[in-house]
Design a protein around this motif. Structure first.
Motif, PDB file in Angstrom:
ATOM      1  N   LYS A  79       0.757  -1.070   0.064  1.00 57.66           N
ATOM      2  CA  LYS A  79      -0.083  -0.009  -0.207  1.00 57.66           C
ATOM      3  C   LYS A  79       0.914   1.341   0.211  1.00 57.66           C
ATOM      4  O   LYS A  79       0.491   2.256  -0.705  1.00 57.66           O
ATOM      5  CB  LYS A  79      -0.965   0.084   1.171  1.00 57.66           C
ATOM      6  N   LYS A  80       1.871   1.210   0.710  1.00 54.63           N
ATOM      7  CA  LYS A  80       2.974   2.329   1.039  1.00 54.63           C
ATOM      8  C   LYS A  80       3.721   2.653  -0.399  1.00 54.63           C
ATOM      9  O   LYS A  80       3.627   3.715  -0.747  1.00 54.63           O
ATOM     10  CB  LYS A  80       3.578   2.102   1.921  1.00 54.63           C
ATOM     11  N   GLU A  81       4.001   1.452  -0.976  1.00 54.34           N
ATOM     12  CA  GLU A  81       4.704   1.811  -2.343  1.00 54.34           C
ATOM     13  C   GLU A  81       3.787   2.072  -3.386  1.00 54.34           C
ATOM     14  O   GLU A  81       4.205   3.028  -4.146  1.00 54.34           O
ATOM     15  CB  GLU A  81       5.340   0.201  -2.486  1.00 54.34           C
ATOM     16  N   LEU A  82       2.758   1.572  -3.571  1.00 59.30           N
ATOM     17  CA  LEU A  82       1.782   1.977  -4.631  1.00 59.30           C
ATOM     18  C   LEU A  82       1.232   3.494  -4.286  1.00 59.30           C
ATOM     19  O   LEU A  82       1.057   4.130  -5.184  1.00 59.30           O
ATOM     20  CB  LEU A  82       0.378   1.094  -4.595  1.00 59.30           C
ATOM     21  N   ALA A  83       1.165   3.902  -3.133  1.00 61.21           N
ATOM     22  CA  ALA A  83       0.686   5.348  -2.869  1.00 61.21           C
ATOM     23  C   ALA A  83       1.833   6.221  -3.519  1.00 61.21           C
ATOM     24  O   ALA A  83       1.592   7.242  -3.754  1.00 61.21           O
ATOM     25  CB  ALA A  83       0.559   5.407  -1.406  1.00 61.21           C
ATOM     26  N   ALA A  84       2.877   5.770  -3.118  1.00 58.69           N
ATOM     27  CA  ALA A  84       4.305   6.516  -3.853  1.00 58.69           C
ATOM     28  C   ALA A  84       4.200   6.869  -5.165  1.00 58.69           C
ATOM     29  O   ALA A  84       4.527   7.884  -5.572  1.00 58.69           O
ATOM     30  CB  ALA A  84       5.462   6.110  -3.094  1.00 58.69           C
ATOM     31  N   LYS A  85       3.879   5.858  -5.723  1.00 61.72           N
ATOM     32  CA  LYS A  85       3.704   5.814  -7.257  1.00 61.72           C
ATOM     33  C   LYS A  85       2.556   6.412  -7.554  1.00 61.72           C
ATOM     34  O   LYS A  85       2.151   6.550  -9.017  1.00 61.72           O
ATOM     35  CB  LYS A  85       3.819   4.390  -7.644  1.00 61.72           C
ATOM     36  N   GLY A  86       1.493   6.966  -6.945  1.00 65.18           N
ATOM     37  CA  GLY A  86       0.455   7.639  -7.400  1.00 65.18           C
ATOM     38  C   GLY A  86      -0.908   6.763  -7.745  1.00 65.18           C
ATOM     39  O   GLY A  86      -1.868   7.252  -8.528  1.00 65.18           O
ATOM     40  N   TYR A  87      -0.691   5.716  -7.334  1.00 62.46           N
ATOM     41  CA  TYR A  87      -1.955   4.587  -7.805  1.00 62.46           C
ATOM     42  C   TYR A  87      -3.158   5.165  -7.100  1.00 62.46           C
ATOM     43  O   TYR A  87      -4.377   4.810  -7.675  1.00 62.46           O
ATOM     44  CB  TYR A  87      -1.546   3.141  -7.266  1.00 62.46           C
ATOM     45  N   PHE A  88      -3.324   5.472  -6.110  1.00 64.05           N
ATOM     46  CA  PHE A  88      -4.363   5.920  -5.500  1.00 64.05           C
ATOM     47  C   PHE A  88      -4.751   7.366  -5.561  1.00 64.05           C
ATOM     48  O   PHE A  88      -5.578   7.772  -4.837  1.00 64.05           O
ATOM     49  CB  PHE A  88      -4.133   5.775  -3.983  1.00 64.05           C
ATOM     50  N   PRO A  90      -6.721  10.638  -6.160  1.00 62.02           N
ATOM     51  CA  PRO A  90      -8.096  10.860  -6.649  1.00 62.02           C
ATOM     52  C   PRO A  90      -8.184  11.444  -8.138  1.00 62.02           C
ATOM     53  O   PRO A  90      -9.063  11.305  -8.689  1.00 62.02           O
ATOM     54  CB  PRO A  90      -8.576  11.594  -5.665  1.00 62.02           C
ATOM     55  N   ALA A  91      -7.117  12.262  -8.532  1.00 64.30           N
ATOM     56  CA  ALA A  91      -6.992  12.898  -9.708  1.00 64.30           C
ATOM     57  C   ALA A  91      -7.205  12.139 -10.776  1.00 64.30           C
ATOM     58  O   ALA A  91      -7.679  12.495 -11.820  1.00 64.30           O
ATOM     59  CB  ALA A  91      -6.068  13.948  -9.917  1.00 64.30           C
ATOM     60  N   ARG A  92      -6.836  10.872 -10.789  1.00 61.15           N
ATOM     61  CA  ARG A  92      -6.555  10.042 -11.908  1.00 61.15           C
ATOM     62  C   ARG A  92      -7.856   9.097 -11.928  1.00 61.15           C
ATOM     63  O   ARG A  92      -8.182   8.547 -13.192  1.00 61.15           O
ATOM     64  CB  ARG A  92      -5.514   9.113 -11.765  1.00 61.15           C
ATOM     65  N   LYS A  93      -8.748   9.165 -10.923  1.00 60.72           N
ATOM     66  CA  LYS A  93      -9.751   8.214 -10.964  1.00 60.72           C
ATOM     67  C   LYS A  93     -10.843   8.663 -11.875  1.00 60.72           C
ATOM     68  O   LYS A  93     -11.227  10.163 -11.861  1.00 60.72           O
ATOM     69  CB  LYS A  93     -10.322   8.249  -9.562  1.00 60.72           C
ATOM     70  N   ARG A  94     -11.550   7.845 -12.616  1.00 60.29           N
ATOM     71  CA  ARG A  94     -12.283   8.389 -13.629  1.00 60.29           C
ATOM     72  C   ARG A  94     -13.848   8.092 -13.172  1.00 60.29           C
ATOM     73  O   ARG A  94     -14.243   7.105 -12.402  1.00 60.29           O
ATOM     74  CB  ARG A  94     -12.426   7.609 -15.135  1.00 60.29           C
ATOM     75  N   PRO A  95     -14.922   8.873 -13.349  1.00 58.86           N
ATOM     76  CA  PRO A  95     -16.265   8.464 -13.437  1.00 58.86           C
ATOM     77  C   PRO A  95     -16.833   7.411 -14.059  1.00 58.86           C
ATOM     78  O   PRO A  95     -16.493   7.273 -15.269  1.00 58.86           O
ATOM     79  CB  PRO A  95     -17.056   9.746 -13.503  1.00 58.86           C
ATOM     80  N   THR A 195     -14.944  -1.907  -8.229  1.00 52.92           N
ATOM     81  CA  THR A 195     -14.612  -3.251  -7.458  1.00 52.92           C
ATOM     82  C   THR A 195     -15.681  -3.453  -6.325  1.00 52.92           C
ATOM     83  O   THR A 195     -16.047  -2.438  -5.775  1.00 52.92           O
ATOM     84  CB  THR A 195     -13.119  -3.117  -6.880  1.00 52.92           C
ATOM     85  N   GLY A 196     -16.163  -4.806  -6.007  1.00 53.75           N
ATOM     86  CA  GLY A 196     -16.785  -5.005  -5.146  1.00 53.75           C
ATOM     87  C   GLY A 196     -16.170  -6.332  -4.543  1.00 53.75           C
ATOM     88  O   GLY A 196     -16.846  -7.341  -4.842  1.00 53.75           O
ATOM     89  N   VAL A 197     -15.296  -6.307  -3.672  1.00 57.44           N
ATOM     90  CA  VAL A 197     -14.437  -7.275  -3.112  1.00 57.44           C
ATOM     91  C   VAL A 197     -14.852  -7.558  -1.610  1.00 57.44           C
ATOM     92  O   VAL A 197     -14.573  -6.671  -0.953  1.00 57.44           O
ATOM     93  CB  VAL A 197     -13.411  -6.945  -3.304  1.00 57.44           C
ATOM     94  N   MET A 208      -8.419   0.230  -3.646  1.00 50.81           N
ATOM     95  CA  MET A 208      -7.933   1.536  -3.408  1.00 50.81           C
ATOM     96  C   MET A 208      -7.411   2.378  -4.800  1.00 50.81           C
ATOM     97  O   MET A 208      -7.432   3.336  -4.951  1.00 50.81           O
ATOM     98  CB  MET A 208      -6.546   1.303  -2.563  1.00 50.81           C
ATOM     99  N   VAL A 209      -7.334   1.344  -6.056  1.00 49.57           N
ATOM    100  CA  VAL A 209      -6.620   1.525  -7.123  1.00 49.57           C
ATOM    101  C   VAL A 209      -7.875   1.654  -8.092  1.00 49.57           C
ATOM    102  O   VAL A 209      -7.671   2.749  -8.741  1.00 49.57           O
ATOM    103  CB  VAL A 209      -5.769   0.543  -7.769  1.00 49.57           C
ATOM    104  N   ALA A 210      -8.815   1.196  -7.841  1.00 47.42           N
ATOM    105  CA  ALA A 210     -10.122   1.368  -8.717  1.00 47.42           C
ATOM    106  C   ALA A 210     -10.632   2.656  -8.838  1.00 47.42           C
ATOM    107  O   ALA A 210     -10.416   3.413  -7.894  1.00 47.42           O
ATOM    108  CB  ALA A 210     -11.035   0.241  -8.342  1.00 47.42           C
ATOM    109  N   ASP A 211     -11.293   2.835  -9.899  1.00 49.04           N
ATOM    110  CA  ASP A 211     -12.065   4.313  -9.921  1.00 49.04           C
ATOM    111  C   ASP A 211     -13.109   4.370  -9.122  1.00 49.04           C
ATOM    112  O   ASP A 211     -13.221   5.445  -8.660  1.00 49.04           O
ATOM    113  CB  ASP A 211     -12.540   4.389 -11.404  1.00 49.04           C
ATOM    114  N   LEU A 212     -13.730   3.386  -8.548  1.00 47.50           N
ATOM    115  CA  LEU A 212     -14.633   3.343  -7.773  1.00 47.50           C
ATOM    116  C   LEU A 212     -14.857   2.169  -6.884  1.00 47.50           C
ATOM    117  O   LEU A 212     -14.548   1.014  -7.446  1.00 47.50           O
ATOM    118  CB  LEU A 212     -16.105   3.741  -8.063  1.00 47.50           C
TER     119      LEU A 212
END
Length: 415
Positions: A79-88, A90-95, A195-197, A208-212
């Motif tokens: 989680k920490k590694e992917l957050a540093a890469k910008g995976y989470f 909010p600006a990249r998440k699409r409606p 995602t619905g996991v 966390m990575v998914a758009d919603l």
């Protein structure tokens, strides 16, 4: 330690498993049902005092097997590694698209998650086509299978949205959705990902990575499609608004039509002709009265003038004035003749000078006027023209278009 039923994740069913009324799902592998003496677990909760005995007790909120602690550390590191890469970010998440009609679902084809998703989907929205891309969702081969299923869905270029769903389970059961492999596929997906996991309390890296993120597979269907009752209500509201707008429009049109009818009756030719006739009759009466008064006054002034003329001018005065008039007439004729002769000579001189200034006059003698097309001005010196320039040459009768091929030096310049 105490672990109350409300924190154990749902109602126990007679046939086994637990039913969660919030999500509508059945968890057949709940830790609360498998808990036994000697099992090593990790508990998170709060301390409280048991008043009847006067002792402290731990009220459990979350209970996990000890083996899940190592996975939890790995989860936090990724989680920490992917957050540093910008995976989470909010600006990249699409409606998600509203009311999607083509949905690709990556899940196990025979699990309760897909059944709940389809059941809820059939009761909502305006109808949609669901294409299932089957894959394992648990085990070592699950991450690769999930990524391949997502790639197939993208390659088909059919769906409007990509949905990843899986039923509830332990952290280890959901581990496929906590891998960098699946997170990278979601991050790179050109389709919006929902995602619905697991259950509502289960939050994976994929969520966390998914758009919603939806809380459960059933909730994923609820997120994609609104209730049909809401659509019907919305349609009723739109119909009522349309009726009100139409009524207002018709009412405004009626008022405008009534105003135009009144204006038309006032401006009709018949009414206008009547008003003109009345104005003409009134003007005629006023003109007659004014004419009569003017004529009467004129008659009085003429009579007065006649009397004055008769008194002032007798026959001798009239004869003398006649002779003076004859002399003035003779002098005036002589002066007029001399004046006209002088004016005639001035006009002839002016005509001669004007003929000399006419630019067309020299053209009749063989001259021409040359205009440099590039500048729009008359060409007076050869130095103003360059080879290739377009010329417009005016002769006495017509024009000639020419192109400069070579220029000669002016007189007095070196060749």
């Amino acid at each position: 330690m105490v672990w109350f039923k409300g924190a154990q994740g749902g109602k126990v069913l007679a046939g086994g498993g637990r039913y969660n009324p919030l999500t509508g799902e059945v968890d057949e592998n709940s830790l609360a049902d498998r808990l036994a003496d000697g099992m090593e677990v990790m508990v998170a909760g709060r301390l409280s005092v048991y008043a009847p005995r006067g002792v402290y007790q731990l009220v459990a909120e979350v209970v996990q097997e000890v083996g899940e602690g190592r996975l939890w550390l790995e989860f936090e590191a990724l989680k920490k590694e992917l957050a540093a890469k910008g995976y989470f970010d909010p600006a990249r998440k699409r409606p998600l698209p509203p009311h999607p009609s083509r949905v690709a679902v990556v899940t196990a084809p025979s699990g309760a998650a897909i059944r709940d998703f389809i059941r809820i989907g059939r009761e909502r929205g305006r109808g949609a086509a669901v294409r299932i891309y089957p894959t394992l969702v648990q085990g070592e081969a699950a991450p690769t299978g999930i990524v391949r299923a997502m790639l197939r869905a993208v390659a088909d270029d059919w769906a409007e949205v990509l949905v990843l769903i899986r039923g509830g389970g332990s952290l280890e059961d959901l581990w496929a959705f906590n891998t960098a492999e699946v997170a990278g596929a979601i991050f790179a997906s050109p389709l919006p990902v929902l995602t619905g996991v697991g259950h509502e309390v289960d939050v994976t890296i994929a969520d966390m990575v998914a758009d919603l993120r939806a809380a459960t597979p059933s909730h994923a269907a609820q997120v994609l499609w609104p209730e049909r009752a809401q659509l019907v209500q919305r349609l009723d509201d739109l119909e009522m608004g349309l009726r009100r707008s139409a009524a207002r429009l018709v009412s405004a049109g009626d008022r405008e039509l009534l105003g135009l009818a009144r204006a038309l009756s006032w401006l009709s030719p018949e009414r206008r002709l009547t008003r003109l006739e009345e104005a003409f009759a009134d003007g005629k009466r006023r003109l007659a009265r004014a004419g009569e008064g003017w004529l009467a006054g004129l008659a009085r002034r003429l009579e007065t003038s006649h009397e004055q003329l008769v008194r002032r001018f007798g026959p001798a005065s009239l004869a003398a004035r006649g002779e003076a008039l004859e002399r003035r007439e003779t002098s005036l004729k002589s002066s007029l003749k001399y004046f006209l002769a002088g004016r005639e000579r001035q006009m002839e001189l002016a005509a001669a000078r004007l003929a000399g200034l006419d630019p067309i006059g020299p053209l009749a003698r063989g001259y021409s006027l040359t205009t440099l097309v590039r500048t729009g001005k008359f060409l007076r010196r050869s130095a103003d023209a360059r080879a290739g320039d377009k010329l417009d040459i005016m002769v006495y009768a017509g024009r000639i278009a020419a192109t400069v091929t070579e220029t000669a030096p002016e007189s007095g310049e070196d060749a």
